[in-house]
Design a protein around this motif. Structure first.
Motif, PDB file in Angstrom:
ATOM      1  N   ILE A  64       1.015  -2.083  -0.062  1.00 56.63           N
ATOM      2  CA  ILE A  64       0.011  -0.179  -0.051  1.00 56.63           C
ATOM      3  C   ILE A  64       0.995   1.223   0.131  1.00 56.63           C
ATOM      4  O   ILE A  64       0.189   2.259  -0.053  1.00 56.63           O
ATOM      5  N   GLY A  65       2.355   1.313  -0.052  1.00 54.97           N
ATOM      6  CA  GLY A  65       3.085   2.418  -0.263  1.00 54.97           C
ATOM      7  C   GLY A  65       2.903   3.036   1.146  1.00 54.97           C
ATOM      8  O   GLY A  65       2.565   3.021   2.788  1.00 54.97           O
ATOM      9  N   GLU A  66       2.555   4.559   0.642  1.00 54.73           N
ATOM     10  CA  GLU A  66       1.709   5.464   1.999  1.00 54.73           C
ATOM     11  C   GLU A  66       0.913   5.677   2.328  1.00 54.73           C
ATOM     12  O   GLU A  66       0.010   6.031   3.412  1.00 54.73           O
ATOM     13  N   LYS A  67       0.253   4.860   1.631  1.00 51.57           N
ATOM     14  CA  LYS A  67      -1.524   4.811   2.041  1.00 51.57           C
ATOM     15  C   LYS A  67      -1.539   4.102   3.481  1.00 51.57           C
ATOM     16  O   LYS A  67      -0.977   3.887   3.840  1.00 51.57           O
ATOM     17  N   SER A  68      -3.110   4.607   4.086  1.00 50.38           N
ATOM     18  CA  SER A  68      -3.067   4.209   5.482  1.00 50.38           C
ATOM     19  C   SER A  68      -4.086   3.487   4.820  1.00 50.38           C
ATOM     20  O   SER A  68      -5.866   3.801   3.934  1.00 50.38           O
ATOM     21  N   PRO A  69      -4.584   2.495   5.532  1.00 49.76           N
ATOM     22  CA  PRO A  69      -5.388   1.224   5.464  1.00 49.76           C
ATOM     23  C   PRO A  69      -6.777   1.787   5.853  1.00 49.76           C
ATOM     24  O   PRO A  69      -6.764   2.516   6.875  1.00 49.76           O
ATOM     25  N   ASP A  70      -7.830   1.254   4.688  1.00 50.57           N
ATOM     26  CA  ASP A  70      -9.587   2.327   5.551  1.00 50.57           C
ATOM     27  C   ASP A  70      -9.718   0.626   6.751  1.00 50.57           C
ATOM     28  O   ASP A  70     -10.958   2.106   8.152  1.00 50.57           O
ATOM     29  N   TYR A  71      -9.428   0.326   6.638  1.00 49.63           N
ATOM     30  CA  TYR A  71     -10.045  -0.774   8.008  1.00 49.63           C
ATOM     31  C   TYR A  71      -9.027  -1.721   8.431  1.00 49.63           C
ATOM     32  O   TYR A  71      -8.495  -3.076   6.907  1.00 49.63           O
ATOM     33  N   LEU A  72      -9.599  -2.285   9.881  1.00 52.80           N
ATOM     34  CA  LEU A  72      -9.212  -3.527   9.544  1.00 52.80           C
ATOM     35  C   LEU A  72      -9.542  -4.471  10.038  1.00 52.80           C
ATOM     36  O   LEU A  72     -10.447  -4.755  11.360  1.00 52.80           O
ATOM     37  N   ILE A  73      -9.817  -5.603   9.650  1.00 50.14           N
ATOM     38  CA  ILE A  73     -10.785  -6.841   9.822  1.00 50.14           C
ATOM     39  C   ILE A  73     -10.310  -7.678  10.577  1.00 50.14           C
ATOM     40  O   ILE A  73      -9.435  -8.728  10.090  1.00 50.14           O
ATOM     41  N   ILE A  74     -10.885  -8.348  11.999  1.00 43.66           N
ATOM     42  CA  ILE A  74     -10.243  -9.406  12.868  1.00 43.66           C
ATOM     43  C   ILE A  74     -11.441 -10.014  12.695  1.00 43.66           C
ATOM     44  O   ILE A  74     -12.427 -10.007  13.082  1.00 43.66           O
ATOM     45  N   GLN A  75     -11.299 -11.377  12.433  1.00 38.89           N
ATOM     46  CA  GLN A  75     -11.820 -12.570  12.748  1.00 38.89           C
ATOM     47  C   GLN A  75     -11.646 -13.270  13.386  1.00 38.89           C
ATOM     48  O   GLN A  75     -12.555 -14.101  13.566  1.00 38.89           O
ATOM     49  N   HIS A  76     -10.636 -13.210  13.838  1.00 35.57           N
ATOM     50  CA  HIS A  76      -9.713 -13.840  15.356  1.00 35.57           C
ATOM     51  C   HIS A  76      -9.042 -13.387  15.150  1.00 35.57           C
ATOM     52  O   HIS A  76      -7.996 -13.346  16.345  1.00 35.57           O
ATOM     53  N   MET A  77      -9.822 -14.299  17.353  1.00 35.06           N
ATOM     54  CA  MET A  77      -8.956 -13.024  18.363  1.00 35.06           C
ATOM     55  C   MET A  77      -7.763 -13.966  19.103  1.00 35.06           C
ATOM     56  O   MET A  77      -6.660 -13.304  20.324  1.00 35.06           O
ATOM     57  N   GLU A  78      -7.667 -15.229  18.483  1.00 30.37           N
ATOM     58  CA  GLU A  78      -6.156 -16.321  18.948  1.00 30.37           C
ATOM     59  C   GLU A  78      -4.885 -14.966  18.726  1.00 30.37           C
ATOM     60  O   GLU A  78      -4.520 -14.266  17.390  1.00 30.37           O
ATOM     61  N   PRO A  79      -3.632 -14.967  19.869  1.00 34.30           N
ATOM     62  CA  PRO A  79      -2.722 -14.105  19.884  1.00 34.30           C
ATOM     63  C   PRO A  79      -1.741 -14.171  18.283  1.00 34.30           C
ATOM     64  O   PRO A  79      -1.276 -13.264  17.587  1.00 34.30           O
ATOM     65  N   ASP A  80      -1.810 -15.523  17.538  1.00 33.23           N
ATOM     66  CA  ASP A  80      -0.963 -16.009  16.487  1.00 33.23           C
ATOM     67  C   ASP A  80      -1.657 -14.908  15.394  1.00 33.23           C
ATOM     68  O   ASP A  80      -1.122 -14.639  14.490  1.00 33.23           O
ATOM     69  N   HIS A  81      -3.123 -14.430  15.494  1.00 35.37           N
ATOM     70  CA  HIS A  81      -3.492 -13.362  14.486  1.00 35.37           C
ATOM     71  C   HIS A  81      -3.505 -11.980  14.750  1.00 35.37           C
ATOM     72  O   HIS A  81      -4.345 -11.303  13.736  1.00 35.37           O
ATOM     73  N   SER A  82      -3.623 -11.913  15.729  1.00 36.32           N
ATOM     74  CA  SER A  82      -4.611 -10.339  16.484  1.00 36.32           C
ATOM     75  C   SER A  82      -3.215  -9.550  17.616  1.00 36.32           C
ATOM     76  O   SER A  82      -3.413  -8.426  17.946  1.00 36.32           O
ATOM     77  N   ALA A  83      -2.398 -10.298  18.025  1.00 36.79           N
ATOM     78  CA  ALA A  83      -1.249  -9.578  18.584  1.00 36.79           C
ATOM     79  C   ALA A  83      -1.255  -8.298  17.825  1.00 36.79           C
ATOM     80  O   ALA A  83      -0.347  -8.025  18.971  1.00 36.79           O
ATOM     81  N   ASN A  84      -1.161  -8.088  16.786  1.00 33.25           N
ATOM     82  CA  ASN A  84      -0.586  -6.431  16.297  1.00 33.25           C
ATOM     83  C   ASN A  84      -1.355  -6.418  16.234  1.00 33.25           C
ATOM     84  O   ASN A  84      -1.720  -4.424  15.713  1.00 33.25           O
ATOM     85  N   ILE A  85      -2.784  -5.335  16.751  1.00 36.65           N
ATOM     86  CA  ILE A  85      -3.658  -4.610  16.428  1.00 36.65           C
ATOM     87  C   ILE A  85      -3.421  -4.254  17.288  1.00 36.65           C
ATOM     88  O   ILE A  85      -3.357  -2.442  16.859  1.00 36.65           O
ATOM     89  N   ALA A  86      -3.175  -3.471  18.019  1.00 33.29           N
ATOM     90  CA  ALA A  86      -2.369  -2.193  19.189  1.00 33.29           C
ATOM     91  C   ALA A  86      -1.264  -1.762  18.159  1.00 33.29           C
ATOM     92  O   ALA A  86      -1.938  -0.138  18.352  1.00 33.29           O
ATOM     93  N   LYS A  87      -0.279  -2.168  18.146  1.00 30.90           N
ATOM     94  CA  LYS A  87       0.669  -1.994  17.259  1.00 30.90           C
ATOM     95  C   LYS A  87      -0.291  -1.268  15.984  1.00 30.90           C
ATOM     96  O   LYS A  87       0.804  -0.158  15.423  1.00 30.90           O
ATOM     97  N   PHE A  88      -1.117  -1.667  15.517  1.00 34.51           N
ATOM     98  CA  PHE A  88      -1.340  -1.131  14.388  1.00 34.51           C
ATOM     99  C   PHE A  88      -1.962   0.732  14.653  1.00 34.51           C
ATOM    100  O   PHE A  88      -1.774   1.206  13.517  1.00 34.51           O
ATOM    101  N   MET A  89      -2.348   0.343  15.449  1.00 37.30           N
ATOM    102  CA  MET A  89      -3.403   1.589  15.619  1.00 37.30           C
ATOM    103  C   MET A  89      -2.581   2.505  15.829  1.00 37.30           C
ATOM    104  O   MET A  89      -3.061   3.580  15.456  1.00 37.30           O
ATOM    105  N   GLU A  90      -1.327   2.251  16.320  1.00 37.93           N
ATOM    106  CA  GLU A  90      -0.710   3.253  16.703  1.00 37.93           C
ATOM    107  C   GLU A  90      -0.198   4.159  14.979  1.00 37.93           C
ATOM    108  O   GLU A  90       0.039   5.120  15.454  1.00 37.93           O
ATOM    109  N   ILE A  91       0.090   3.059  14.408  1.00 37.83           N
ATOM    110  CA  ILE A  91       0.598   3.317  12.606  1.00 37.83           C
ATOM    111  C   ILE A  91      -0.493   4.298  11.904  1.00 37.83           C
ATOM    112  O   ILE A  91      -0.322   4.925  11.778  1.00 37.83           O
ATOM    113  N   TYR A  92      -1.207   3.304  12.366  1.00 31.39           N
ATOM    114  CA  TYR A  92      -2.124   3.791  11.233  1.00 31.39           C
ATOM    115  C   TYR A  92      -3.854   4.117  12.007  1.00 31.39           C
ATOM    116  O   TYR A  92      -4.834   4.231  12.626  1.00 31.39           O
TER     117      TYR A  92
END
Length: 383
Positions: A64-92
């Motif tokens: 996506i380059g310098e663009k920002s995602p509009d949506y982060l779709i979380i289908q499953h909260m097990e940590p091997d899939h969700s661990a970076n939600i907070a980090k992602f939201m700090e950036i985007y």
């Protein structure tokens, strides 16, 4: 990796892991899959394990380059899939998180933050337009956590299937899908066959051309093969005709009996005989084979007026995964008060639709003519 013109793969491979979920041996590592759809709006599907934050974010930036995602779709909260939600939201910081209500409750538990000002709570049948891509959200509770949903993209006819249709193994390793998908399914999802059947019924109404799971390869060809296996596994049906013999042996006498039984079965034309030493072989593979084949023999010694610990563990694995619809034979060995067959049968009392053989083999220390004749009778029943 391009999945379609608009859907890109941004997941990672993990070759450092030794035990997945703290118990499953993964010699060929694991893949933590994440995807992004680039349309008028940009949607990212799930994150990855915490040890791969920077690699994952770099994969996203490469798309996506310098663009920002509009949506982060979380289908499953097990940590091997969700661990970076907070980090992602700090950036985007302006991204909207799309998830079920239960997922947001779990985010609060994991991160101390449910991102209240950035929530889009979705339920069964809700839709989201990215432009060309129309997403439909389908709840899949207990496949294999209660908050799970899957997502269908009607434009490219892709099912983002969360942990369903996943398998062990990194994506840069060539291996048979069914073997490691079966071990993954039965070990992790196997208890929830009813819920998987419900999801399959929903999926049957969709025109699916690609399945994008959170573990394992993207499935694009012969989807009926994968769907059929999932139907067999989740309905607890027999996948392969044959006999699986699971045993423990202290001094080798029970092992000898098992080996003789295996030879008898082969001589009688049994299509497949699988023998497993529960003390030495991978327990998850043993459980996998018990569910794969239609007939199971349990052979163990009486131990502390109970059964040998590895056999007890094995049966516990079976019953907690709703083992059912099988034929079971029992072999016990004891030198003064054999009770193992009775104990094993008691452990299986709550299992549905089990048929026990008429013959139960009783060995008093070592095989003799009488117990060998019982083995022959058992083989005749099972052939």
């Amino acid at each position: 990796m391009d999945i379609t013109n608009d859907i890109k793969y941004i997941g990672v491979n993990d070759h450092d892991i030794d035990l997945f979920e703290g118990q499953y041996v993964v010699e060929n590592g694991m893949a933590y899959n994440s995807y992004v759809i680039v349309d008028e709006k940009i949607a990212v599907f799930d994150t990855v394990d915490a040890r791969f934050t920077e690699e994952w974010l770099n994969n996203l930036r490469a798309v996506i380059g310098e663009k920002s995602p509009d949506y982060l779709i979380i289908q499953h909260m097990e940590p091997d899939h969700s661990a970076n939600i907070a980090k992602f939201m700090e950036i985007y910081k302006d991204t909207v998180i799309v998830a079920t209500a239960k997922s947001f409750a779990m985010m609060k538990q994991f991160f101390g933050n449910d991102f209240k000002d950035h929530q889009m709570v979705v339920k069964e049948g809700d839709t989201l337009s990215l432009g060309k891509h129309e997403l439909t959200f389908i709840t899949a509770p207990m496949v294999h956590w209660p908050e799970v949903m899957v997502t269908y993209d009607s434009f490219d006819k892709v099912l983002f299937s969360a942990d369903a249709f996943g398998k062990f193994g990194a994506l840069d390793v060539e291996e048979d899908w069914a073997c490691e998908a079966r071990r993954y399914y039965i070990g992790i999802v196997g208890k929830y066959g009813t819920q998987v059947q419900a999801l399959l019924k929903k999926a049957a109404k969709l025109d699916i051309q690609t399945i994008c799971a959170l573990h394992g390869p993207i499935l694009t060809e012969n989807l009926e093969y994968y769907l059929n296996l999932y139907n067999i596994w989740s309905s607890y049906s027999v996948e392969s005709e044959g006999v699986m013999i699971a045993y423990t042996s202290v001094y080798g006498n029970t092992k000898k009996a098992v080996e003789e039984l295996a030879d008898m079965l082969k001589e009688k034309g049994c299509p497949k005989v699988v023998v497993c030493d529960l003390a030495r072989e991978d327990m998850a593979e043993a459980v996998e084979d018990a569910f794969r084949y239609g007939k199971l023999v349990l052979a163990t010694t009486t131990y502390n007026n109970d059964i040998f610990p590895f056999m007890r563990e094995f049966i516990n694995h079976l019953t907690e995964r709703n083992y059912q619809n099988r034929t079971v034979g029992l072999i016990e060995n004891g030198s003064w008060a054999p009770t193992a067959a009775k104990k094993m049968a008691q452990m299986l009392e709550g299992s549905k639709n089990l048929t026990f053989t008429d013959t139960t083999v009783k060995i008093l220390s070592v095989l003799n003519d009488d117990s060998r004749a019982q083995l022959e009778a058992l083989a005749e029943e099972l052939k």
